[in-house]
Design an enzyme around this catalytic site. Sequence first.
Site, PDB file in Angstrom:
ATOM      1  N   SER A  78      -3.029   7.369   1.577  1.00 15.88           N
ATOM      2  CA  SER A  78      -2.747   6.995   0.191  1.00 15.88           C
ATOM      3  C   SER A  78      -3.916   6.323  -0.517  1.00 15.88           C
ATOM      4  CB  SER A  78      -1.518   6.076   0.138  1.00 15.88           C
ATOM      5  OG  SER A  78      -1.813   4.805   0.699  1.00 15.88           O
ATOM      6  N   LYS A 168      -2.929  -1.211  -1.265  1.00 16.80           N
ATOM      7  CA  LYS A 168      -3.090  -0.491  -2.530  1.00 16.80           C
ATOM      8  C   LYS A 168      -4.142  -1.215  -3.373  1.00 16.80           C
ATOM      9  CE  LYS A 168       0.480   2.159  -1.486  1.00 16.80           C
ATOM     10  NZ  LYS A 168       0.284   3.553  -1.025  1.00 16.80           N
TER      11      LYS A 168
END
Length: 315
Positions: A78, A168
């Site tokens: 990701s 993230k």
Amino acid sequence: MDFDFSAILLGLTVLFGVVWGLDRLLLYRRRKARLDAAGAEYRDPVPVDWARSLFPVVFVVLLLRSFVAEPFRIPSGSMMPTLDVGDFILVNKFAYGLRLPAFNTKFLDLGEPKRGDVVVFRFPGYLCRDASGKLTRVGGDENGPPRLGPGDRCPADALPVQSQNWIKRVIGLPGDTIEVRDSQIVINGKAVPSDELGPYVGNPQRAEDAELLYYGASIWTEHLPGADGKTVNHLVARMPARMSTNAIPNELVPSKVPQGCYLVMGDDRENSLDSRWWGCLPEKNLAGKAFLIWFSWRGLHTGFVDWKRIGTLIH
């Protein structure tokens, strides 16, 4: 990354400390006097000897991991191309304040995340509505959100997944107004500029690379407005042919970031379960700021060690 090593270290530190401490307070003197009277060489019992030897080692490791730097391994794609599957990273544990190990409760405030920071956090669960319309967080993982029953938008028995560590990039700060349409981000009314560098180049034998290649991914340099007028330049991957992504604002994610929360996104924009899907990241869930790749493993059949990534600073 759902293995809570900090809790294990804390438990071992307490166990070894209690065994060693209670022995010294209650048993040591009588045992030593008895052995001295018998003319025997003094030796601690095996459990006490192990506790005495291991307590300082485990305690120092706990302090370093909790308050200085903690290692993590990247398990998913990701954050590609910034972070790849198999990268081993170090996370600065004091960048956003000192927190109690295992409990993650902040007791000393040393700063807050800045836009563009790559942060590790405890996954807060998905934000959804129960039958009464009240917003609540429910469990889920990187394989997707929890399954909802017919006519229900939030399973009543689901619980947040608090033990998983996710990573993230911070896109929205408290008070920011954020709009996201596919790969286009608008922050406080200004579109975030980006420059296309070219098609993604990778090893088709690796599953992570094969997906990007299959969907014709391209690599871009994104220029996020950072702190003090500085720009955070970082790479992102875009593959719009893969899937459509949630826009912001949506039913569960407002355009204005609430106080005490952050909007975070993965750099692999069409392959990241992030704030677009589960809402804002509460400040209390922050674990630290990623800053260094110290090792990178590619697998037995796809290159072994990626030497050129070792020592790379994370931007």
